[in-house]
Design a protein around this motif. Structure first.
Motif, mmCIF file in Angstrom:
data_model
loop_
_atom_site.group_PDB
_atom_site.id
_atom_site.type_symbol
_atom_site.label_atom_id
_atom_site.label_comp_id
_atom_site.label_asym_id
_atom_site.label_seq_id
_atom_site.Cartn_x
_atom_site.Cartn_y
_atom_site.Cartn_z
ATOM 1 N N ARG A 16 0.875 -1.100 -0.139
ATOM 2 C CA ARG A 16 -0.036 0.129 -0.156
ATOM 3 C C ARG A 16 0.970 1.255 0.018
ATOM 4 N NH1 ARG A 16 -2.859 -3.495 3.512
ATOM 5 N NH2 ARG A 16 -4.810 -3.839 2.815
ATOM 6 N N ARG A 23 -2.639 -0.116 -6.938
ATOM 7 C CA ARG A 23 -3.070 0.647 -5.709
ATOM 8 C C ARG A 23 -4.333 1.618 -6.072
ATOM 9 N NH1 ARG A 23 1.394 4.436 -2.630
ATOM 10 N NH2 ARG A 23 0.833 5.859 -4.533
ATOM 11 N N ARG A 24 -5.131 1.890 -5.201
ATOM 12 C CA ARG A 24 -6.110 2.656 -4.971
ATOM 13 C C ARG A 24 -5.734 3.790 -4.094
ATOM 14 N NH1 ARG A 24 -10.920 0.961 -7.954
ATOM 15 N NH2 ARG A 24 -10.279 -1.469 -8.735
ATOM 16 N N ARG A 25 -6.846 4.918 -4.059
ATOM 17 C CA ARG A 25 -6.680 5.919 -2.914
ATOM 18 C C ARG A 25 -6.883 5.498 -1.898
ATOM 19 N NH1 ARG A 25 -10.632 9.878 -2.199
ATOM 20 N NH2 ARG A 25 -10.054 11.549 -0.959
ATOM 21 N N SER A 26 -7.917 4.221 -1.698
ATOM 22 C CA SER A 26 -8.658 4.050 -0.518
ATOM 23 C C SER A 26 -7.582 3.103 -0.033
ATOM 24 C CB SER A 26 -10.016 3.032 -0.722
ATOM 25 O OG SER A 26 -9.449 2.196 -1.909
ATOM 26 N N ASP A 27 -6.897 2.513 -0.919
ATOM 27 C CA ASP A 27 -5.597 1.678 -0.336
ATOM 28 C C ASP A 27 -4.422 2.399 0.771
ATOM 29 O OD1 ASP A 27 -6.586 -0.757 -1.236
ATOM 30 O OD2 ASP A 27 -5.541 -0.369 -3.221
ATOM 31 N N ARG A 178 -14.913 0.823 -1.111
ATOM 32 C CA ARG A 178 -14.248 0.277 -2.364
ATOM 33 C C ARG A 178 -15.027 -0.903 -3.025
ATOM 34 N NH1 ARG A 178 -9.643 -2.814 0.455
ATOM 35 N NH2 ARG A 178 -8.844 -0.538 0.822
ATOM 36 N N GLU A 181 -16.957 1.239 -5.511
ATOM 37 C CA GLU A 181 -16.244 1.402 -6.497
ATOM 38 C C GLU A 181 -15.947 0.474 -7.681
ATOM 39 O OE1 GLU A 181 -12.685 3.107 -4.834
ATOM 40 O OE2 GLU A 181 -13.712 4.993 -4.212
ATOM 41 N N TRP A 182 -15.577 -0.633 -7.035
ATOM 42 C CA TRP A 182 -15.298 -1.924 -7.929
ATOM 43 C C TRP A 182 -16.646 -2.157 -8.910
ATOM 44 C CZ3 TRP A 182 -12.699 -5.486 -4.003
ATOM 45 C CH2 TRP A 182 -11.047 -5.034 -4.023
ATOM 46 N N GLU A 185 -17.084 0.433 -11.345
ATOM 47 C CA GLU A 185 -16.105 0.127 -12.591
ATOM 48 C C GLU A 185 -16.533 -1.000 -13.352
ATOM 49 O OE1 GLU A 185 -12.014 0.360 -11.452
ATOM 50 O OE2 GLU A 185 -12.298 2.381 -10.226
#
Length: 199
Positions: A16, A23-27, A178, A181-182, A185
């Protein structure tokens, strides 16, 4: 080096914190949340434990300073006193009437523990406050240290638990976000993916 069959993939530590396309912003937020929880748990637990242990130690020291040992005399045979406690308690003493002298010189009476075979006129030690009232013996030595340590450990565990609970609540919200978001997407990608797989 090729991986042999059945071998588990190598786990990447601290992923992370590293730049990578997955890597996402939430990660990143989750990584900071875990680090903050660790630091807060240690700091709050440590300071809370020290404060609680200090408060209990001061309270016990004040109790010891405000009480004193006094010689009292039984005014009745212990055998005629209140019934003895159950043998399982390990304490064979009974509550019996005693008389002692207060700091102002007046005589006082009350009940204190004495051996079950003690006779009237026998001396026992009792603890009184500054006004001469009976009080329980203040803890000292190992018992006082145990109470101090238990207070510190309890507050440390409570503070650490509260930090963990807050982190768990925030992490649960992050996981839900998250997943949403998935889902969003996937709705965008799924038609092209299905077309490629069926075409």
């Amino acid at each position: 080096m090729a991986r042999t069959r059945g071998e588990c993939p190598r786990r990447v530590r601290f992923w992370r914190w590293r730049r990578n396309p997955l890597r996402r912003r939430s990660d990143v937020i989750e990584a900071w949340l875990l680090l903050t929880t660790l630091v807060l748990g240690i700091v709050l637990g440590g300071f809370g434990a020290l404060a609680a242990a200090g408060a209990v130690d001061d309270s016990l020291a004040e109790r010891r300073a405000s009480s004193r040992e006094v010689r009292a005399v039984l005014t009745e045979d212990a055998a005629r006193a209140l019934p003895a406690p159950a043998p399982e308690s390990g304490d064979t003493r009974v509550w019996t009437k005693v008389r002692w002298t207060a700091p102002d010189g007046t005589g006082r009476t009350g009940r204190a523990r004495a051996d079950a075979d003690a006779e009237a006129g026998s001396a026992v030690t009792v603890w009184t406050d500054r006004e001469g009232r009976l009080v329980s013996e203040p803890p000292g030595g190992a018992e006082a240290r145990f109470q101090t340590l238990m207070a510190g450990a309890t507050v440390a565990a409570t503070a650490g638990g509260m930090a963990l609970l807050a982190a768990w609540v925030l992490r649960t919200r992050l996981l839900r976000r998250r997943a949403a978001e998935w889902e969003t997407e996937w709705r965008l990608v799924e038609p092209a993916w299905r077309k490629r797989m069926t075409g």
